[in-house]
Design a protein around this motif. Sequence first.
Motif, mmCIF file in Angstrom:
data_model
loop_
_atom_site.group_PDB
_atom_site.id
_atom_site.type_symbol
_atom_site.label_atom_id
_atom_site.label_comp_id
_atom_site.label_asym_id
_atom_site.label_seq_id
_atom_site.Cartn_x
_atom_site.Cartn_y
_atom_site.Cartn_z
ATOM 1 N N LEU A 91 0.910 -1.322 0.143
ATOM 2 C CA LEU A 91 -0.232 0.176 0.347
ATOM 3 C C LEU A 91 0.797 1.311 0.314
ATOM 4 N N VAL A 92 0.919 1.974 -0.983
ATOM 5 C CA VAL A 92 1.786 3.291 -1.306
ATOM 6 C C VAL A 92 0.841 4.656 -0.846
ATOM 7 N N VAL A 93 1.333 5.188 0.162
ATOM 8 C CA VAL A 93 0.536 6.278 0.521
ATOM 9 C C VAL A 93 1.622 8.058 0.981
ATOM 10 N N GLU A 94 1.381 8.970 0.497
ATOM 11 C CA GLU A 94 1.858 9.850 0.669
ATOM 12 C C GLU A 94 2.326 10.459 2.398
ATOM 13 N N PRO A 95 3.048 10.939 2.782
ATOM 14 C CA PRO A 95 3.147 11.472 4.155
ATOM 15 C C PRO A 95 2.772 12.488 4.954
ATOM 16 N N VAL A 96 1.715 11.535 5.068
ATOM 17 C CA VAL A 96 0.219 12.278 5.595
ATOM 18 C C VAL A 96 -0.628 11.450 6.536
ATOM 19 N N PRO A 97 -0.431 12.393 8.142
ATOM 20 C CA PRO A 97 -1.361 10.930 8.642
ATOM 21 C C PRO A 97 -2.994 11.027 9.322
ATOM 22 N N SER A 98 -3.398 10.596 8.063
ATOM 23 C CA SER A 98 -4.660 10.925 8.080
ATOM 24 C C SER A 98 -5.371 10.045 7.255
ATOM 25 N N PRO A 99 -5.011 8.670 7.453
ATOM 26 C CA PRO A 99 -5.707 7.447 5.900
ATOM 27 C C PRO A 99 -6.987 8.165 5.472
ATOM 28 N N GLY A 100 -7.259 8.411 3.591
ATOM 29 C CA GLY A 100 -8.332 8.628 3.515
ATOM 30 C C GLY A 100 -9.435 6.790 3.128
ATOM 31 N N GLU A 101 -10.583 7.501 2.862
ATOM 32 C CA GLU A 101 -11.916 6.430 2.531
ATOM 33 C C GLU A 101 -10.514 5.448 1.177
ATOM 34 N N PRO A 102 -10.148 5.643 0.581
ATOM 35 C CA PRO A 102 -9.361 4.690 -0.288
ATOM 36 C C PRO A 102 -8.750 4.234 0.447
ATOM 37 N N GLU A 103 -7.744 4.840 0.951
ATOM 38 C CA GLU A 103 -6.735 3.409 1.795
ATOM 39 C C GLU A 103 -7.581 2.688 2.879
ATOM 40 N N GLN A 129 11.356 17.005 8.026
ATOM 41 C CA GLN A 129 11.614 16.714 9.242
ATOM 42 C C GLN A 129 11.180 15.459 9.486
ATOM 43 N N LYS A 130 12.537 14.500 9.411
ATOM 44 C CA LYS A 130 12.018 12.840 9.335
ATOM 45 C C LYS A 130 11.140 12.226 10.678
ATOM 46 N N ASP A 131 11.289 13.430 11.624
ATOM 47 C CA ASP A 131 10.237 12.450 12.908
ATOM 48 C C ASP A 131 9.237 12.648 12.783
ATOM 49 N N LYS A 132 9.141 13.412 11.363
ATOM 50 C CA LYS A 132 6.623 13.560 11.537
ATOM 51 C C LYS A 132 6.610 12.517 10.863
ATOM 52 N N LEU A 133 7.165 11.731 10.160
ATOM 53 C CA LEU A 133 6.966 10.128 9.662
ATOM 54 C C LEU A 133 6.830 9.399 10.575
ATOM 55 N N LEU A 134 6.748 9.672 11.684
ATOM 56 C CA LEU A 134 6.526 8.699 12.967
ATOM 57 C C LEU A 134 5.194 8.713 13.590
ATOM 58 N N ALA A 135 3.838 10.047 12.767
ATOM 59 C CA ALA A 135 2.864 10.307 13.099
ATOM 60 C C ALA A 135 1.917 9.355 12.507
ATOM 61 N N VAL A 136 3.299 9.159 10.876
ATOM 62 C CA VAL A 136 2.361 8.646 10.038
ATOM 63 C C VAL A 136 2.238 7.458 9.792
ATOM 64 N N ILE A 137 3.547 6.538 10.354
ATOM 65 C CA ILE A 137 3.199 5.545 10.874
ATOM 66 C C ILE A 137 2.134 5.494 11.858
ATOM 67 N N ASP A 138 2.255 5.393 12.968
ATOM 68 C CA ASP A 138 1.329 5.497 13.868
ATOM 69 C C ASP A 138 -0.374 5.306 13.086
#
Length: 237
Positions: A91-103, A129-138
């Motif tokens: 599953l490929v997503v953009e670095p945004v910490p909010s999954p949408g309905e397609p995801e 800021q690479k630490d922001k990726l943690l919010a996406v992963i979470d």
Amino acid sequence: MEQTTCAMIAIVGRPNVGKSTLLNALVGEKVAIISAKPQTTRNRITGVVTRDKAQYIFLDTPGLHRARTRLGEYMDNVSRSSVADVDVAVLVVEPVPSPGEPERELMRRMEQLAVPSVLVINKIDRVEQKDKLLAVIDAYQKEHSFDAVVPVSAKEGDGVEELMDVLKDYQAESPWYFPEDAFTDQPERQIMGEILREKLLTSLNKEIPHGTAVSIERFHERPDGVVEISDIIYCEK
């Protein structure tokens, strides 16, 4: 005879997250066209990588979206059905910490089919800021239990080898489906037609609508190596 292995891998996600760019980066060849316009990929495109005794078969799919036309419905069905009968779904997503309905729809589909899944966070070159990726992963791990999470920049090639290392785990003993030197199942005419369509999407805006198709009528290689091509461009209106 040495035993060979194979893995079928579906690359899924909403439009314009970089699925085709990722496929090209994985294969090391241009097998899928790229455009800033949404829903560029219309069919399921196969890319092949063979390393040592292992063969990876990647299925690039149209982005999952709300279909408004019969073509859109077809592309939507291709995207949904591609998750079935594969060894792993990426599953490929953009670095945004909010999954949408397609995801969420794709994650539900993977869960229903019990398909192993890997989350790829693409476009990390845009994240300062690479630490922001943690919010996406979470955010995504709360929605679905992924086997692994791999941040990548398909455009820059960062993280591509790390993803290949993760995908080794999904290899199973099997004969290869393609010759060792193959990188796609698309014939030359189809690849050329898609490349021409890519140039239309890139070079034109309102002059030709997004709904175009290219038919290669003549494909002739001259003795000097130059390929002569005649094609017909079909427009939606």
